[in-house]
Design a protein around this motif. Structure first.
Motif, PDB file in Angstrom:
ATOM      1  N   SER A 208     -28.374  -5.158  13.917  1.00 16.22           N
ATOM      2  CA  SER A 208     -28.996  -6.351  13.337  1.00 16.22           C
ATOM      3  C   SER A 208     -28.754  -7.570  14.223  1.00 16.22           C
ATOM      4  CB  SER A 208     -28.448  -6.626  11.936  1.00 16.22           C
ATOM      5  OG  SER A 208     -27.062  -6.870  11.985  1.00 16.22           O
TER       6      SER A 208
ATOM      7  N   SER B 193     -23.763  -0.828  12.440  1.00 20.18           N
ATOM      8  CA  SER B 193     -23.146  -1.485  11.286  1.00 20.18           C
ATOM      9  C   SER B 193     -22.390  -0.507  10.392  1.00 20.18           C
ATOM     10  CB  SER B 193     -24.197  -2.233  10.483  1.00 20.18           C
ATOM     11  OG  SER B 193     -25.211  -1.356  10.067  1.00 20.18           O
TER      12      SER B 193
ATOM     13  N   SER C  36     -20.267  -5.758   5.507  1.00 16.26           N
ATOM     14  CA  SER C  36     -20.929  -6.489   4.423  1.00 16.26           C
ATOM     15  C   SER C  36     -20.203  -7.795   4.132  1.00 16.26           C
ATOM     16  CB  SER C  36     -20.968  -5.637   3.157  1.00 16.26           C
ATOM     17  OG  SER C  36     -21.764  -4.494   3.356  1.00 16.26           O
TER      18      SER C  36
ATOM     19  N   LEU D  92     -25.223 -10.170   4.279  1.00 19.35           N
ATOM     20  CA  LEU D  92     -25.476  -8.829   4.817  1.00 19.35           C
ATOM     21  C   LEU D  92     -24.916  -7.781   3.872  1.00 19.35           C
ATOM     22  CD1 LEU D  92     -26.339  -6.901   7.128  1.00 19.35           C
ATOM     23  CD2 LEU D  92     -24.062  -7.232   8.102  1.00 19.35           C
TER      24      LEU D  92
END
Lengths: 114, 108
Positions: free
Chosen positions: B19, B77, B82, B104
């Motif tokens: 991302s 990820s 998160s 996220l």
């Protein structure tokens, strides 16, 4: 090396009361900044202390006041609490008052005003 | 003060995906930091990057000061990534101006 610490972790107060939050800066740091983070928002600058003197202030009323002690720890005092003062209060320390210094944050104090 | 805008506001990724988070700022800066805020509210320093590129493991950041933006890259990820990512900048003042963050969520 000790990081930034804050106390207490959580606090519940009622409208009109007064509260004191405490912050110990990282070892070797002489500058402490305080921020308020409302739910869902980014932190907002309250004020900064450098060598025991206020060194900048954000858009907060005078009922938000602070102190820095000779060991560079700091207090944030809020008088006449309002419901909107409910927030996470974050303290950050930095090596000096220079704008280019990295700020390191403590774990925060979550204040609830009923 | 300086205006800091972050995008996207929310991002949901499958574990293992990459991302890019963006931060635009309205003035020249002498300090720009990226933070990860964990579920308990702690702001973890990721990068101090007023210009240039830095890498730390799966994370890297690039700031193009002349064009007034910074990017945070997260590769491969993991669920532990998160949280909310904040960009914050200074322009001569003593306080950091924060963006509104990118939330996220990494799903297994």
């Amino acid at each position: 090396e000790t990081g930034v610490t804050q106390s207490p972790t959580h606090l519940i107060k009622t409208r009109g009361q007064q509260v004191t939050l405490r912050c110990s800066s990282q070892s070797g740091h002489n500058t402490v900044s305080w921020y308020q983070q409302a739910l869902g928002q980014g932190p907002q600058f309250i004020f900064q202390y450098y060598r025991e003197e206020e060194n900048g202030r954000g858009n907060f009323p005078p009922r938000f006041s602070g102190l820095q002690f000779p060991n560079y720890s700091s207090e944030l005092n809020v008088n006449a609490l309002e419901l909107d003062d409910s927030a996470l209060y974050l303290c950050a320390s930095s090596l000096s008052g220079r704008a280019t210094d990295t700020q390191y944050f403590g774990p925060g104090t979550r204040l609830t005003v009923l | 003060g300086i205006q800091v805008e972050q995008s996207p506001p929310d991002l949901i990724l499958q574990e293992g995906a990459n991302s890019t988070l963006r931060c635009n700022f309205s003035d020249s800066v002498n300090n720009l930091q990226w933070f990860h805020q964990n579920p308990w509210g702690q702001l973890i320093n990721l990068f101090y990057i007023p210009s240039g590129t830095k890498q730390n493991g799966r994370l890297s950041a690039t700031t193009v000061a002349t064009e007034r933006y910074s990017l945070l890259y997260i590769s491969s990820s993991q669920t532990t990534d998160s949280g909310v990512y904040f960009c914050a900048a200074k322009t001569g003042a003593n306080n950091l101006f924060f963006g509104t963050g990118t939330r996220l969520t990494v799903i297994p």
